[in-house]
Design a protein around this motif. Structure first.
Motif, PDB file in Angstrom:
ATOM      1  N   GLY A 186     -15.226  44.980 -51.019  1.00  0.00           N
ATOM      2  CA  GLY A 186     -15.485  45.044 -52.458  1.00  0.00           C
ATOM      3  C   GLY A 186     -14.282  45.502 -53.251  1.00  0.00           C
ATOM      4  N   MET A 187     -13.605  46.540 -52.760  1.00  0.00           N
ATOM      5  CA  MET A 187     -12.438  47.062 -53.472  1.00  0.00           C
ATOM      6  C   MET A 187     -11.296  46.051 -53.455  1.00  0.00           C
ATOM      7  SD  MET A 187     -11.772  49.873 -55.182  1.00  0.00           S
ATOM      8  CE  MET A 187     -10.477  49.584 -56.380  1.00  0.00           C
ATOM      9  N   GLN A 188     -11.191  45.285 -52.369  1.00  0.00           N
ATOM     10  CA  GLN A 188     -10.156  44.254 -52.309  1.00  0.00           C
ATOM     11  C   GLN A 188     -10.406  43.166 -53.346  1.00  0.00           C
ATOM     12  OE1 GLN A 188      -7.300  44.481 -50.139  1.00  0.00           O
ATOM     13  NE2 GLN A 188      -6.721  43.111 -51.822  1.00  0.00           N
ATOM     14  N   ASP A 189     -11.680  42.819 -53.562  1.00  0.00           N
ATOM     15  CA  ASP A 189     -12.012  41.849 -54.612  1.00  0.00           C
ATOM     16  C   ASP A 189     -11.542  42.354 -55.978  1.00  0.00           C
ATOM     17  OD1 ASP A 189     -13.161  40.057 -52.885  1.00  0.00           O
ATOM     18  OD2 ASP A 189     -15.236  40.595 -53.356  1.00  0.00           O
ATOM     19  N   VAL A 190     -11.748  43.647 -56.227  1.00  0.00           N
ATOM     20  CA  VAL A 190     -11.288  44.234 -57.494  1.00  0.00           C
ATOM     21  C   VAL A 190      -9.770  44.128 -57.604  1.00  0.00           C
ATOM     22  CG1 VAL A 190     -11.098  46.365 -58.837  1.00  0.00           C
ATOM     23  CG2 VAL A 190     -13.248  45.809 -57.672  1.00  0.00           C
ATOM     24  N   LEU A 191      -9.069  44.543 -56.546  1.00  0.00           N
ATOM     25  CA  LEU A 191      -7.606  44.525 -56.569  1.00  0.00           C
ATOM     26  C   LEU A 191      -7.063  43.103 -56.717  1.00  0.00           C
ATOM     27  CD1 LEU A 191      -6.981  47.186 -53.781  1.00  0.00           C
ATOM     28  CD2 LEU A 191      -6.497  47.456 -56.232  1.00  0.00           C
ATOM     29  N   ASN A 192      -7.764  42.144 -56.132  1.00  0.00           N
ATOM     30  CA  ASN A 192      -7.351  40.737 -56.263  1.00  0.00           C
ATOM     31  C   ASN A 192      -7.503  40.229 -57.695  1.00  0.00           C
ATOM     32  OD1 ASN A 192      -6.844  40.692 -53.524  1.00  0.00           O
ATOM     33  ND2 ASN A 192      -8.716  39.593 -52.979  1.00  0.00           N
ATOM     34  N   GLY A 193      -8.375  40.905 -58.457  1.00  0.00           N
ATOM     35  CA  GLY A 193      -8.652  40.454 -59.813  1.00  0.00           C
ATOM     36  C   GLY A 193      -7.793  41.113 -60.883  1.00  0.00           C
ATOM     37  N   ILE A 194      -6.913  42.022 -60.469  1.00  0.00           N
ATOM     38  CA  ILE A 194      -6.096  42.747 -61.454  1.00  0.00           C
ATOM     39  C   ILE A 194      -4.632  42.738 -61.028  1.00  0.00           C
ATOM     40  CG2 ILE A 194      -8.050  44.242 -62.021  1.00  0.00           C
ATOM     41  CD1 ILE A 194      -6.717  46.492 -60.435  1.00  0.00           C
ATOM     42  N   GLU A 195      -3.767  43.106 -61.958  1.00  0.00           N
ATOM     43  CA  GLU A 195      -2.351  43.295 -61.644  1.00  0.00           C
ATOM     44  C   GLU A 195      -2.045  44.780 -61.654  1.00  0.00           C
ATOM     45  OE1 GLU A 195       0.354  41.075 -64.021  1.00  0.00           O
ATOM     46  OE2 GLU A 195      -0.694  39.158 -63.738  1.00  0.00           O
ATOM     47  N   THR A 196      -1.398  45.270 -60.592  1.00  0.00           N
ATOM     48  CA  THR A 196      -1.100  46.698 -60.488  1.00  0.00           C
ATOM     49  C   THR A 196       0.412  46.918 -60.431  1.00  0.00           C
ATOM     50  OG1 THR A 196      -1.211  46.647 -58.058  1.00  0.00           O
ATOM     51  CG2 THR A 196      -3.245  47.143 -59.240  1.00  0.00           C
ATOM     52  N   ALA A 197       0.838  48.053 -60.970  1.00  0.00           N
ATOM     53  CA  ALA A 197       2.267  48.396 -60.942  1.00  0.00           C
ATOM     54  C   ALA A 197       2.746  48.652 -59.514  1.00  0.00           C
ATOM     55  CB  ALA A 197       2.515  49.628 -61.807  1.00  0.00           C
ATOM     56  N   HIS A 198       1.843  49.174 -58.690  1.00  0.00           N
ATOM     57  CA  HIS A 198       2.174  49.474 -57.292  1.00  0.00           C
ATOM     58  C   HIS A 198       1.135  48.817 -56.390  1.00  0.00           C
ATOM     59  CE1 HIS A 198       5.207  52.521 -58.372  1.00  0.00           C
ATOM     60  NE2 HIS A 198       4.408  52.769 -59.390  1.00  0.00           N
ATOM     61  N   PRO A 199       1.568  48.051 -55.389  1.00  0.00           N
ATOM     62  CA  PRO A 199       0.608  47.396 -54.493  1.00  0.00           C
ATOM     63  C   PRO A 199      -0.209  48.418 -53.711  1.00  0.00           C
ATOM     64  CG  PRO A 199       2.855  47.167 -53.651  1.00  0.00           C
ATOM     65  CD  PRO A 199       2.966  47.766 -55.013  1.00  0.00           C
ATOM     66  N   VAL A 200      -1.472  48.108 -53.499  1.00  0.00           N
ATOM     67  CA  VAL A 200      -2.383  48.998 -52.775  1.00  0.00           C
ATOM     68  C   VAL A 200      -2.780  48.343 -51.463  1.00  0.00           C
ATOM     69  CG1 VAL A 200      -4.617  50.166 -52.814  1.00  0.00           C
ATOM     70  CG2 VAL A 200      -3.280  49.965 -54.930  1.00  0.00           C
ATOM     71  N   ASP A 201      -2.457  49.009 -50.348  1.00  0.00           N
ATOM     72  CA  ASP A 201      -2.865  48.538 -49.025  1.00  0.00           C
ATOM     73  C   ASP A 201      -4.101  49.330 -48.613  1.00  0.00           C
ATOM     74  OD1 ASP A 201      -3.220  47.807 -46.413  1.00  0.00           O
ATOM     75  OD2 ASP A 201      -1.298  48.567 -45.675  1.00  0.00           O
ATOM     76  N   LEU A 202      -5.276  48.709 -48.758  1.00  0.00           N
ATOM     77  CA  LEU A 202      -6.520  49.441 -48.509  1.00  0.00           C
ATOM     78  C   LEU A 202      -6.615  49.983 -47.085  1.00  0.00           C
ATOM     79  CD1 LEU A 202      -9.304  47.448 -50.388  1.00  0.00           C
ATOM     80  CD2 LEU A 202      -8.378  49.696 -50.931  1.00  0.00           C
ATOM     81  N   ALA A 203      -6.034  49.261 -46.131  1.00  0.00           N
ATOM     82  CA  ALA A 203      -6.098  49.706 -44.736  1.00  0.00           C
ATOM     83  C   ALA A 203      -5.367  51.031 -44.540  1.00  0.00           C
ATOM     84  CB  ALA A 203      -5.521  48.641 -43.815  1.00  0.00           C
ATOM     85  N   ALA A 204      -4.425  51.333 -45.436  1.00  0.00           N
ATOM     86  CA  ALA A 204      -3.624  52.556 -45.293  1.00  0.00           C
ATOM     87  C   ALA A 204      -4.103  53.688 -46.202  1.00  0.00           C
ATOM     88  CB  ALA A 204      -2.158  52.250 -45.599  1.00  0.00           C
ATOM     89  N   ILE A 205      -5.120  53.401 -47.026  1.00  0.00           N
ATOM     90  CA  ILE A 205      -5.606  54.412 -47.981  1.00  0.00           C
ATOM     91  C   ILE A 205      -6.553  55.376 -47.265  1.00  0.00           C
ATOM     92  CG2 ILE A 205      -7.030  54.778 -50.047  1.00  0.00           C
ATOM     93  CD1 ILE A 205      -4.514  53.556 -50.887  1.00  0.00           C
ATOM     94  N   PRO A 206      -6.311  56.681 -47.354  1.00  0.00           N
ATOM     95  CA  PRO A 206      -7.270  57.629 -46.768  1.00  0.00           C
ATOM     96  C   PRO A 206      -8.561  57.647 -47.577  1.00  0.00           C
ATOM     97  CG  PRO A 206      -5.576  58.812 -47.977  1.00  0.00           C
ATOM     98  CD  PRO A 206      -5.168  57.361 -47.992  1.00  0.00           C
ATOM     99  N   ARG A 207      -9.640  58.127 -46.964  1.00  0.00           N
ATOM    100  CA  ARG A 207     -10.892  58.316 -47.691  1.00  0.00           C
ATOM    101  C   ARG A 207     -10.910  59.733 -48.259  1.00  0.00           C
ATOM    102  NH1 ARG A 207     -10.561  53.854 -47.825  1.00  0.00           N
ATOM    103  NH2 ARG A 207     -11.853  52.210 -46.937  1.00  0.00           N
ATOM    104  N   PHE A 208     -11.067  59.820 -49.551  1.00  0.00           N
ATOM    105  CA  PHE A 208     -11.040  61.124 -50.219  1.00  0.00           C
ATOM    106  C   PHE A 208     -12.469  61.618 -50.385  1.00  0.00           C
ATOM    107  CE2 PHE A 208      -7.073  59.098 -51.313  1.00  0.00           C
ATOM    108  CZ  PHE A 208      -6.157  60.137 -51.307  1.00  0.00           C
ATOM    109  N   ASN A 209     -12.969  62.319 -49.377  1.00  0.00           N
ATOM    110  CA  ASN A 209     -14.306  62.889 -49.457  1.00  0.00           C
ATOM    111  C   ASN A 209     -14.175  64.369 -49.770  1.00  0.00           C
ATOM    112  OD1 ASN A 209     -16.910  63.738 -49.210  1.00  0.00           O
ATOM    113  ND2 ASN A 209     -17.293  62.803 -47.217  1.00  0.00           N
ATOM    114  N   GLU A 210     -14.220  64.700 -51.049  1.00  0.00           N
ATOM    115  CA  GLU A 210     -13.929  66.068 -51.471  1.00  0.00           C
ATOM    116  C   GLU A 210     -15.001  67.060 -51.047  1.00  0.00           C
ATOM    117  OE1 GLU A 210     -11.100  66.760 -52.481  1.00  0.00           O
ATOM    118  OE2 GLU A 210     -10.319  64.814 -53.088  1.00  0.00           O
TER     119      GLU A 210
END
Length: 272
Positions: A186-210
């Motif tokens: 789902g998050m990849q679909d969002v990222l595919n639909g927008i332009e970002t200043a910095h590329p986001v590699d979801l596989a490398a993103i930690p899960r922030f469970n505060e």
């Protein structure tokens, strides 16, 4: 017009309607990273700069203009109502919050007194009857949502459809609603639909469970917490969530959706 719980990147690349207990910490950090190339140092909910938030006065006119003109891709994220209410119980009722105190001060003593709930404590390793206490908490959650007593419903266990509808009622439209259970897709679909200043590699993103590590671990499978009465209560509270976001109300053990979310249906039913 009001857009509570709405966050937007400073670059206005994307708009997100926060739904508590639905990966909001991770999503906020991804948004922050996409603009700045680094994560916010701390809980993203505490960030006062680097991200536009409805709670910040300077952000309100920017968010209002963007949402009403549909100037950016807009999305939100949902979660199975059974696992969401369980998570709220373990985090907010049983857990010690990041300020070192119990959630909302006198809330837990109120629950102990009026509903006979036990929550354990860190000194004893949070030893208590989780199933019995959770089912009593469900009665409390239902009372707050149905009758607004003994207090107003808390954002962490009020229905997802209620959070999501404020965006629609005030003139917003979602381009995507995805499931926490299929987060990367789902998050990849969002990222595919927008332009970002910095590329986001979801596989490398930690899960922030505060909330992780501040309370007891769930000791049983999800389905063990819900008997017939508990399932009835959950469906009474979250009927619209089950229907709109296509979760299985008959089987608490199945956290996965059983159909596709129809965005037109969501907008039509939540605009009323």
């Amino acid at each position: 017009m009001s857009f509570p719980g709405t966050w937007m990147t400073q670059s206005e690349s994307v708009v997100y309607r926060v739904v508590p207990k639905c990966a909001c910490s991770t999503i906020g950090q991804i948004m922050y990273y996409s603009d700045h190339g680094q994560f916010f140092d701390g809980d993203i909910h505490d960030a006062k700069q680097g991200l536009h938030k409805w709670a910040m006065e300077d952000s309100k006119p920017l968010i209002t203009r963007n949402v009403q003109s549909h100037g950016s891709y807009a999305f939100t994220c949902v979660r199975n109502p059974y696992t969401r209410i369980l998570s709220s119980f373990f985090d907010k009722i049983c857990g010690i919050q990041r300020n070192g105190k119990r959630y909302r001060g006198n809330l837990v003593p109120l629950l102990i007194q009026k509903y006979g709930i036990e929550v354990g404590d860190p000194e004893t390793g949070f030893a208590f009857d989780q199933i019995k206490s959770f089912r009593r908490f469900l009665l409390f959650a239902r009372d707050t949502i149905r009758w607004r007593r003994p207090m107003e419903p808390d954002i962490h266990w009020s229905a997802m459809s209620g959070h999501i509808s404020t965006f629609i009622v005030n003139g917003g439209r979602y381009d995507k609603i995805f499931w926490t259970e299929q987060f990367n897709d789902g998050m990849q679909d969002v990222l595919n639909g927008i332009e970002t200043a910095h590329p986001v590699d979801l596989a490398a993103i930690p899960r922030f469970n505060e909330s992780e590590g501040h309370g007891p671990k769930r000791a049983h499978p999800v389905e063990d917490y819900f008997d017939d009465l508990s399932m009835h209560l959950v469906y009474e509270i979250y009927k619209k969530d089950f229907q709109l976001f296509k979760y299985d109300a008959q089987n608490p053990g199945n956290k996965m959706p059983v159909g596709d979310i129809d965005l037109d249906e969501v907008h039509a039913k939540l605009r009323q």
